[in-house]
Design a protein around this motif. Structure first.
Motif, PDB file in Angstrom:
ATOM      1  N   UNK A  47      34.879 -15.165 -63.743  1.00 21.64           N
ATOM      2  CA  UNK A  47      33.841 -16.191 -63.869  1.00 21.64           C
ATOM      3  C   UNK A  47      34.185 -17.141 -65.012  1.00 21.64           C
ATOM      4  N   UNK A  48      34.702 -16.596 -66.082  1.00 20.72           N
ATOM      5  CA  UNK A  48      35.113 -17.388 -67.234  1.00 20.72           C
ATOM      6  C   UNK A  48      36.216 -18.366 -66.829  1.00 20.72           C
ATOM      7  N   UNK A  49      37.235 -17.877 -66.135  1.00 18.29           N
ATOM      8  CA  UNK A  49      38.337 -18.735 -65.696  1.00 18.29           C
ATOM      9  C   UNK A  49      37.852 -19.819 -64.735  1.00 18.29           C
ATOM     10  N   UNK A  50      36.871 -19.492 -63.899  1.00 24.84           N
ATOM     11  CA  UNK A  50      36.318 -20.494 -62.977  1.00 24.84           C
ATOM     12  C   UNK A  50      35.629 -21.612 -63.751  1.00 24.84           C
ATOM     13  N   UNK A  51      34.948 -21.273 -64.839  1.00 25.69           N
ATOM     14  CA  UNK A  51      34.309 -22.293 -65.668  1.00 25.69           C
ATOM     15  C   UNK A  51      35.354 -23.217 -66.299  1.00 25.69           C
ATOM     16  N   UNK A  52      36.477 -22.643 -66.717  1.00 25.26           N
ATOM     17  CA  UNK A  52      37.547 -23.441 -67.303  1.00 25.26           C
ATOM     18  C   UNK A  52      38.096 -24.413 -66.257  1.00 25.26           C
ATOM     19  N   UNK A  53      38.316 -23.923 -65.049  1.00 26.47           N
ATOM     20  CA  UNK A  53      38.863 -24.764 -63.978  1.00 26.47           C
ATOM     21  C   UNK A  53      37.910 -25.886 -63.578  1.00 26.47           C
ATOM     22  N   UNK A  54      36.634 -25.710 -63.832  1.00 24.06           N
ATOM     23  CA  UNK A  54      35.642 -26.736 -63.490  1.00 24.06           C
ATOM     24  C   UNK A  54      35.589 -27.860 -64.530  1.00 24.06           C
ATOM     25  N   UNK A  55      36.202 -27.651 -65.685  1.00 25.31           N
ATOM     26  CA  UNK A  55      36.225 -28.671 -66.736  1.00 25.31           C
ATOM     27  C   UNK A  55      37.174 -29.796 -66.348  1.00 25.31           C
ATOM     28  N   UNK A  56      36.961 -31.003 -66.915  1.00 22.23           N
ATOM     29  CA  UNK A  56      37.927 -32.088 -66.713  1.00 22.23           C
ATOM     30  C   UNK A  56      39.312 -31.659 -67.221  1.00 22.23           C
ATOM     31  N   UNK A  57      40.359 -32.245 -66.679  1.00 18.95           N
ATOM     32  CA  UNK A  57      41.739 -31.846 -66.973  1.00 18.95           C
ATOM     33  C   UNK A  57      42.056 -31.851 -68.467  1.00 18.95           C
ATOM     34  N   UNK A  58      41.632 -32.901 -69.191  1.00 18.41           N
ATOM     35  CA  UNK A  58      41.937 -32.947 -70.624  1.00 18.41           C
ATOM     36  C   UNK A  58      41.262 -31.796 -71.377  1.00 18.41           C
ATOM     37  N   UNK A  91      31.675 -19.538 -75.729  1.00 20.60           N
ATOM     38  CA  UNK A  91      31.010 -20.524 -76.574  1.00 20.60           C
ATOM     39  C   UNK A  91      31.769 -21.840 -76.609  1.00 20.60           C
ATOM     40  N   UNK A  92      33.088 -21.757 -76.612  1.00 16.01           N
ATOM     41  CA  UNK A  92      33.910 -22.965 -76.580  1.00 16.01           C
ATOM     42  C   UNK A  92      33.709 -23.691 -75.251  1.00 16.01           C
ATOM     43  N   UNK A  93      33.664 -22.933 -74.165  1.00 12.93           N
ATOM     44  CA  UNK A  93      33.437 -23.552 -72.854  1.00 12.93           C
ATOM     45  C   UNK A  93      32.057 -24.203 -72.822  1.00 12.93           C
ATOM     46  N   UNK A  94      31.055 -23.543 -73.372  1.00 13.18           N
ATOM     47  CA  UNK A  94      29.716 -24.146 -73.442  1.00 13.18           C
ATOM     48  C   UNK A  94      29.790 -25.509 -74.141  1.00 13.18           C
ATOM     49  N   UNK A  95      30.463 -25.539 -75.284  1.00  8.91           N
ATOM     50  CA  UNK A  95      30.614 -26.766 -76.049  1.00  8.91           C
ATOM     51  C   UNK A  95      31.350 -27.828 -75.230  1.00  8.91           C
ATOM     52  N   UNK A  96      32.404 -27.420 -74.568  1.00 11.96           N
ATOM     53  CA  UNK A  96      33.190 -28.349 -73.755  1.00 11.96           C
ATOM     54  C   UNK A  96      32.399 -28.870 -72.558  1.00 11.96           C
ATOM     55  N   UNK A  97      31.624 -28.000 -71.934  1.00 11.91           N
ATOM     56  CA  UNK A  97      30.801 -28.440 -70.802  1.00 11.91           C
ATOM     57  C   UNK A  97      29.798 -29.502 -71.257  1.00 11.91           C
ATOM     58  N   UNK A  98      29.198 -29.280 -72.419  1.00 13.28           N
ATOM     59  CA  UNK A  98      28.249 -30.272 -72.951  1.00 13.28           C
ATOM     60  C   UNK A  98      28.953 -31.587 -73.266  1.00 13.28           C
ATOM     61  N   UNK A  99      30.111 -31.498 -73.896  1.00 16.18           N
ATOM     62  CA  UNK A  99      30.859 -32.700 -74.235  1.00 16.18           C
ATOM     63  C   UNK A  99      31.275 -33.479 -72.997  1.00 16.18           C
ATOM     64  N   UNK A 100      31.744 -32.766 -71.981  1.00 18.39           N
ATOM     65  CA  UNK A 100      32.154 -33.422 -70.735  1.00 18.39           C
ATOM     66  C   UNK A 100      30.955 -34.063 -70.053  1.00 18.39           C
ATOM     67  N   UNK A 101      29.831 -33.356 -70.067  1.00 13.93           N
ATOM     68  CA  UNK A 101      28.613 -33.877 -69.450  1.00 13.93           C
ATOM     69  C   UNK A 101      28.156 -35.170 -70.136  1.00 13.93           C
ATOM     70  N   UNK A 102      28.380 -35.235 -71.443  1.00 11.24           N
ATOM     71  CA  UNK A 102      27.987 -36.425 -72.214  1.00 11.24           C
ATOM     72  C   UNK A 102      29.039 -37.538 -72.102  1.00 11.24           C
ATOM     73  N   UNK A 103      30.142 -37.257 -71.400  1.00  9.83           N
ATOM     74  CA  UNK A 103      31.183 -38.262 -71.218  1.00  9.83           C
ATOM     75  C   UNK A 103      32.103 -38.429 -72.418  1.00  9.83           C
ATOM     76  N   UNK A 104      32.128 -37.455 -73.299  1.00 11.24           N
ATOM     77  CA  UNK A 104      32.976 -37.531 -74.488  1.00 11.24           C
ATOM     78  C   UNK A 104      34.399 -37.118 -74.151  1.00 11.24           C
TER      79      UNK A 104
END
Length: 111
Positions: A15-26, A55-68
């Motif tokens: 599940x963790x790896x699936x969350x990573x794969x769902x993030x933008x490429x960068x 926790x890092x993925x949580x942070x990254x998901x929020x950042x990606x959602x905000x378009x950062x």
């Protein structure tokens, strides 16, 4: 460790790896570098579940959602970002330093 614990751990990791794969490429690229860095330098607790990494993925998901951009989230120095995350954690380097000091102290007492 029970077989059920192993199965649950594998499910959690998938599940963790699936969350990573769902993030933008960068974000994926930076996450993978952070993961490698943390696996090399510690912390010791990193092997106890995947809490810090999640926790890092949580942070990254929020950042990606905000378009950062990912480096807006971590800063330009990704290694310093990692160091800040684990600054209060015991690392494998700490354990090794303690071991060396203990060995030297015991050897000095024998002389």
């Amino acid at each position: 460790m029970r077989i059920q614990d192993i199965i649950e751990g594998k499910k959690e990791w998938r599940a963790h790896k699936a969350r990573v794969k769902a993030l933008p490429k960068d974000y994926q690229i930076v996450y993978k570098e952070i993961q490698k860095y943390l696996f090399k330098v510690g912390p010791v607790e990193l092997t106890d579940g995947i809490g810090l990494l999640s926790g890092i993925i949580d942070l990254f998901e929020k950042g990606a959602h905000m378009g950062k951009d990912v480096l807006e989230v971590t800063g330009e120095d990704v290694a310093a970002f990692c160091d800040e995350l684990i600054k209060d954690s015991k690392t494998y380097a700490d354990l090794y330093q303690e071991s060396v000091n203990q060995t030297v102290n015991e050897a000095m007492k024998e002389d």
